[in-house]
Design an enzyme around this catalytic site. Sequence first.
Site, short mmCIF file in Angstrom:
data_model
loop_
_atom_site.label_atom_id
_atom_site.label_comp_id
_atom_site.label_asym_id
_atom_site.label_seq_id
_atom_site.Cartn_x
_atom_site.Cartn_y
_atom_site.Cartn_z
N SER A 14 -44.12 9.14 64.04
CA SER A 14 -43.66 8.17 63.03
C SER A 14 -42.13 8.16 62.92
O SER A 14 -41.54 7.11 62.63
CB SER A 14 -44.31 8.44 61.66
OG SER A 14 -43.78 9.59 61.06
N MET A 90 -42.59 19.94 68.74
CA MET A 90 -42.95 21.26 68.23
C MET A 90 -42.85 22.33 69.32
O MET A 90 -43.77 23.11 69.52
CB MET A 90 -44.36 21.23 67.63
CG MET A 90 -44.54 20.17 66.56
SD MET A 90 -43.27 20.21 65.29
CE MET A 90 -44.17 20.97 63.98
N HIS A 109 -36.23 18.12 60.19
CA HIS A 109 -37.14 19.17 59.73
C HIS A 109 -37.55 18.87 58.28
O HIS A 109 -36.70 18.49 57.47
CB HIS A 109 -36.45 20.53 59.83
CG HIS A 109 -37.34 21.66 59.44
ND1 HIS A 109 -38.34 22.13 60.27
CD2 HIS A 109 -37.42 22.38 58.29
CE1 HIS A 109 -38.99 23.11 59.65
NE2 HIS A 109 -38.45 23.27 58.45
N GLU A 142 -29.19 27.32 69.37
CA GLU A 142 -30.19 28.34 69.63
C GLU A 142 -30.51 29.00 68.28
O GLU A 142 -29.63 29.18 67.46
CB GLU A 142 -29.66 29.35 70.64
CG GLU A 142 -29.64 28.75 72.04
CD GLU A 142 -29.32 29.76 73.12
OE1 GLU A 142 -30.01 30.78 73.21
OE2 GLU A 142 -28.36 29.50 73.87
#
Length: 205
Positions: A14, A90, A109, A142
């Site tokens: 979405s 993911m 997020h 990272e």
Amino acid sequence: MSKRLGILISGRGSNFLAIADAVAQHRLDAEIAVVISNHPDAPGIAVGRERGFQAITLPSKGLDREAYDCQMIEELRKSNVDLVCLAGYMRILSGHFIREFHQRILNIHPSLLPAFPGLDAQHQALDHGAKFSGCTVHFVEEGLDSGPIISQAVVPVLEDDTAESLAARILKEEHRIYPEAIALVLSGQYRIEGRRVIPFRKIFA
Ligand code: GAR
């Protein structure tokens, strides 16, 4: 010439479609060059194809992280991508991938980072008893859900919220702030000082 986006998804897509809508409605001057899913049956890929995008699957199952990311980099390079947008992707990126697209990878997020990184962020917020949560767009470095924050939106946690109802209200805000944040980054109208992303002018509505 419009900058070229590579969008990585793992599922529903979405946020990808919200970005596509922003492009179609000229709120975002960009072109979606390619959308790639690491899951072969991601619903976002089928919808992307229906809407005429180059939407491909690159199954990650069983592959070593670095080897997989090399394939991904190759696909993104083929499509001449300027900016990589993670949209419900993911999978943790390797250092190699992150260095390859230094400060050219964004992620969204569903929490106010640095609170509740990782999986099930909305569940985490409820379990913790947070009164507010929200969403964050940030540069990818990272480290899980780390990197300088570009934009955030706050969403109240209601007394009768379930993880699903909270996720739905957060998602609405995700769809609003992600295209805005991409537009800022593509405009180049910002600087990064330490962890702070400082826009040169007011960009966010
Ligand atoms: C979104 O809520 C996004 O913020 C989240 O996954 C969902 C994907 O939805 N991402 C993460 O949790 C990344 N750590 P979508 O496929 O409909 O865009």
